[in-house]
Design an enzyme around this catalytic site. Structure first.
Site, mmCIF file in Angstrom:
data_model
loop_
_atom_site.group_PDB
_atom_site.id
_atom_site.type_symbol
_atom_site.label_atom_id
_atom_site.label_comp_id
_atom_site.label_asym_id
_atom_site.label_seq_id
_atom_site.Cartn_x
_atom_site.Cartn_y
_atom_site.Cartn_z
ATOM 1 N N ASN A 11 112.689 -33.296 16.454
ATOM 2 C CA ASN A 11 113.643 -34.327 16.028
ATOM 3 C C ASN A 11 114.571 -33.673 15.006
ATOM 4 O O ASN A 11 114.214 -33.531 13.843
ATOM 5 C CB ASN A 11 112.863 -35.503 15.398
ATOM 6 C CG ASN A 11 113.792 -36.531 14.773
ATOM 7 O OD1 ASN A 11 115.007 -36.505 14.997
ATOM 8 N ND2 ASN A 11 113.220 -37.442 13.987
ATOM 9 N N LYS A 13 117.276 -34.670 13.731
ATOM 10 C CA LYS A 13 117.965 -35.577 12.791
ATOM 11 C C LYS A 13 119.430 -35.146 12.651
ATOM 12 O O LYS A 13 119.998 -34.633 13.604
ATOM 13 C CB LYS A 13 117.242 -35.614 11.437
ATOM 14 C CG LYS A 13 115.743 -35.882 11.597
ATOM 15 C CD LYS A 13 115.066 -36.204 10.312
ATOM 16 C CE LYS A 13 113.567 -36.364 10.577
ATOM 17 N NZ LYS A 13 112.818 -36.806 9.433
ATOM 18 N N HIS A 100 112.611 -45.242 14.559
ATOM 19 C CA HIS A 100 112.288 -44.271 13.497
ATOM 20 C C HIS A 100 112.420 -44.945 12.128
ATOM 21 O O HIS A 100 113.335 -45.742 11.905
ATOM 22 C CB HIS A 100 113.216 -43.048 13.591
ATOM 23 C CG HIS A 100 112.717 -41.905 12.772
ATOM 24 N ND1 HIS A 100 112.837 -41.873 11.406
ATOM 25 C CD2 HIS A 100 112.057 -40.764 13.123
ATOM 26 C CE1 HIS A 100 112.270 -40.766 10.952
ATOM 27 N NE2 HIS A 100 111.792 -40.077 11.969
ATOM 28 N N GLU A 102 113.506 -43.951 9.424
ATOM 29 C CA GLU A 102 114.789 -43.736 8.729
ATOM 30 C C GLU A 102 115.826 -44.759 9.203
ATOM 31 O O GLU A 102 116.741 -45.114 8.460
ATOM 32 C CB GLU A 102 115.263 -42.287 8.941
ATOM 33 C CG GLU A 102 114.460 -41.321 8.086
ATOM 34 C CD GLU A 102 114.385 -39.901 8.616
ATOM 35 O OE1 GLU A 102 115.079 -39.569 9.591
ATOM 36 O OE2 GLU A 102 113.603 -39.118 8.045
ATOM 37 N N GLU A 169 103.997 -42.136 12.816
ATOM 38 C CA GLU A 169 104.602 -41.388 11.713
ATOM 39 C C GLU A 169 104.462 -42.177 10.412
ATOM 40 O O GLU A 169 105.301 -43.045 10.118
ATOM 41 C CB GLU A 169 106.096 -41.164 11.976
ATOM 42 C CG GLU A 169 106.408 -40.355 13.205
ATOM 43 C CD GLU A 169 107.758 -39.636 13.076
ATOM 44 O OE1 GLU A 169 107.769 -38.419 13.204
ATOM 45 O OE2 GLU A 169 108.774 -40.287 12.833
ATOM 46 N N GLY A 175 108.773 -35.548 5.877
ATOM 47 C CA GLY A 175 109.548 -34.672 4.992
ATOM 48 C C GLY A 175 108.941 -34.463 3.621
ATOM 49 O O GLY A 175 109.643 -34.110 2.676
ATOM 50 N N SER A 212 105.716 -34.085 8.625
ATOM 51 C CA SER A 212 105.424 -32.792 7.986
ATOM 52 C C SER A 212 104.570 -31.857 8.835
ATOM 53 O O SER A 212 103.788 -31.068 8.290
ATOM 54 C CB SER A 212 104.766 -33.014 6.612
ATOM 55 O OG SER A 212 105.665 -33.677 5.749
HETATM 56 P P1 PGA Z 1 109.296 -34.123 9.366
HETATM 57 O O1 PGA Z 1 109.971 -35.323 10.165
HETATM 58 O O2 PGA Z 1 108.558 -33.268 10.364
HETATM 59 O O3 PGA Z 1 110.447 -33.400 8.716
HETATM 60 O O4 PGA Z 1 108.376 -34.713 8.375
HETATM 61 C C1 PGA Z 1 109.318 -35.955 11.221
HETATM 62 C C2 PGA Z 1 110.149 -37.099 11.731
HETATM 63 O O5 PGA Z 1 110.798 -37.783 10.927
HETATM 64 O O6 PGA Z 1 110.166 -37.367 12.941
#
Ligand code: PGA
Length: 251
Positions: A11, A13, A100, A102, A169, A175, A212
């Site tokens: 992903n 982003k 997601h 976010e 998640e 992150g 992460s």
């Molecule tokens: P990350 O993000 O691996 O940077 O923690 C995962 C995600 O948001 O899908």
């Protein structure tokens, strides 16, 4: 070593430009030369600005491309800045991430996510459906309730659920370099599998883990056979890290 199908989904982003082609090209070469793809699915969900370019240049049998969100409206419409699932399909996306955290944080409601699911299924896109609790919800022991709500309020028995893969998640793990304790993760993944089976009458869903994931912790995560793969954010910006994650998973 497991022979079950595992997903490795990047992903990206809001990352990348046309020079980032080298990342996807290296991953593609690795897939072509070094791995047996019959039990692995490699998907990169890149920004919409790159999908067509990557698709044309790569023409890969090994990597599928995906997007990271779509508009709920089917087809074209008066939605400034919107990109519909049919537009994504036309530029070469086979997958789309929906729900997601976010985007939930930016105001996506259960109902809006449901409409997006319907529109994506209308275009026969595979959906990576993200669910997960915040730190506050976890502390208040609300994780199961939240996961149940996220599943029930945006998915429907009448939909073609075969195209849906869950990505668990935990919001606090995204992150942050933190991952859940192994026992807790097993418990939550099993809950999602059992609960979705109960809600949707004996349907078996795949459940990925995201948050992460990196080359160092994937070895430990690989001990959890219930996890069907990973949604990888930050580490998918590096071809080396992405490849190391796959390698270390099977070590
Ligand atoms: P990350 O993000 O691996 O940077 O923690 C995962 C995600 O948001 O899908």
């Amino acid at each position: 070593m497991t022979n079950k199908l595992k997903y490795f989904i990047g992903n990206w982003k809001m990352f990348g430009d046309i020079n980032s082609f080298k990342i996807i090209n290296i991953i593609n070469k690795y897939c072509h030369n070094s791995i047996n793809l019959h039990n692995k699915k490699i998907v990169l969900c890149v920004p919409n600005t790159l999908t067509h370019f990557f698709n044309q240049k790569l023409k890969s049998k090994h990597i599928s491309l995906g997007s990271q969100n779509c508009h709920h409206h089917i087809g074209y419409g008066p939605f400034t800045g919107g990109v519909s699932s049919s537009m994504l399909k036309k530029i070469g996306s086979d997958y789309v991430i929906l729900g997601h955290s976010e985007n939930r944080r930016e105001g996506e409601t259960y109902n809006l996510i449901k409409k997006k699911v319907i529109s994506a299924l209308n275009e026969k896109l595979n959906i990576i459906f993200c669910i997960g609790e915040t730190l506050d919800q976890k502390k208040k022991n609300k994780t199961f309730n939240i996961l149940r709500q996220q599943i029930k309020k945006s998915l429907d028995k009448k939909l073609n659920l075969n195209k849906i893969i869950f990505a668990y998640e935990p919001v606090w793990a995204i992150g942050t370099n933190k991952v859940p304790k192994i026992n807790e993760l097993i418990k939550n993944i099993i809950f999602i599998k059992k609960e979705s089976k109960k809600i949707f009458k004996n349907k078996n869903f795949k459940v990925l883990y995201g948050g992460s994931v990196n080359p160092k912790n994937v070895g430990l995560l690989s001990s959890i056979s219930e996890i069907d793969g990973f949604l990888i954010g930050g580490a998918s910006h590096s071809s080396n890290k992405f490849i190391e994650i796959i390698k270390n998973y099977y070590k």
